[in-house]
Design a protein around this motif. Structure first.
Motif, short mmCIF file in Angstrom:
data_model
loop_
_atom_site.label_atom_id
_atom_site.label_comp_id
_atom_site.label_asym_id
_atom_site.label_seq_id
_atom_site.Cartn_x
_atom_site.Cartn_y
_atom_site.Cartn_z
N ASP A 1 0.82 -1.21 0.00
CA ASP A 1 0.00 0.00 0.00
C ASP A 1 0.86 1.26 0.00
O ASP A 1 0.61 2.21 -0.76
CB ASP A 1 -0.93 -0.02 1.21
N CYS B 1 2.58 1.78 -3.40
CA CYS B 1 1.65 2.30 -4.39
C CYS B 1 1.29 3.76 -4.13
O CYS B 1 1.25 4.58 -5.05
CB CYS B 1 0.38 1.44 -4.41
N ARG C 1 2.11 6.64 -6.85
CA ARG C 1 1.02 7.43 -7.40
C ARG C 1 1.25 8.92 -7.13
O ARG C 1 0.96 9.77 -7.97
CB ARG C 1 -0.32 6.97 -6.85
N ARG D 1 -0.57 -3.87 -7.43
CA ARG D 1 0.22 -2.67 -7.17
C ARG D 1 1.60 -2.77 -7.83
O ARG D 1 2.13 -1.79 -8.33
CB ARG D 1 0.37 -2.43 -5.67
N GLU E 1 1.37 -1.88 -11.49
CA GLU E 1 1.27 -0.44 -11.68
C GLU E 1 2.63 0.23 -11.51
O GLU E 1 3.02 1.10 -12.29
CB GLU E 1 0.25 0.15 -10.69
N THR E 2 3.37 -0.18 -10.49
CA THR E 2 4.69 0.40 -10.23
C THR E 2 5.66 0.07 -11.35
O THR E 2 6.45 0.92 -11.76
CB THR E 2 5.22 -0.07 -8.87
#
Length: 153
Positions: free
Chosen positions: A47, A50, A54, A82, A85-86
């Motif tokens: 968390d 991410c 972001r 996550r 996305e990273t």
């Protein structure tokens, strides 16, 4: 820097596999130190990674409620999402971004993007160290923290 993220992701996945041998009760048990429990620590690592990534991109944080994902499978799935996305973001990284200033929505002070990336790496390593202590308290062998021998180079 990508190699350090890959290292953290590899170690995180090994911790998820390690967790398969531990009861759900032990994964959720509140412990002294760290983020509070084994499962929450793994959630917290993903968390935080991410959230910071972001913020670097000027994107809103994903409001996630840990209370709604209290199984190993759910936390593992969130982590994988996550990481994807990273990864996409890291492949756009340029050293020129290192000194760009960002202020995360939950922070008062600004930081450089390079500082944030390095913080995220250190944060993951810090918390996996806590997992190692808890593994030993359970009488189990922790995941290796070695960078060498992981085939990253």
């Amino acid at each position: 820097m990508i190699k350090m993220f890959q290292y953290n992701w590899m170690v995180r996945e090994e911790w998820f596999t390690w967790c398969e041998q531990v009861s759900t009760e032990e994964l959720l048990r509140t412990r002294i130190g760290g983020a509070g429990s084994i499962l929450y620590t793994l959630y917290h690592i993903a968390d935080v990674e991410c959230s910071w990534i972001r913020s670097i991109q000027g994107m809103p944080d994903i409001p996630e409620n840990y209370a709604s994902c209290r199984t190993l499978e759910q936390v593992r799935a969130i982590s994988a999402d996550r990481i994807n996305e990273t990864k996409k973001f890291l492949h756009t990284w340029s050293d020129a971004f290192d000194t760009e200033i960002v202020t995360a929505s939950w922070m008062k002070d600004p930081f450089t993007k390079g500082e944030i990336l390095r913080h995220v790496i250190a944060h993951g390593i810090h918390h996996t160290g806590q997992l190692s202590i808890w593994a030993r308290e359970l009488g189990l062998q922790p995941v290796s923290a070695n960078f060498i021998g992981r085939g990253l180079f």
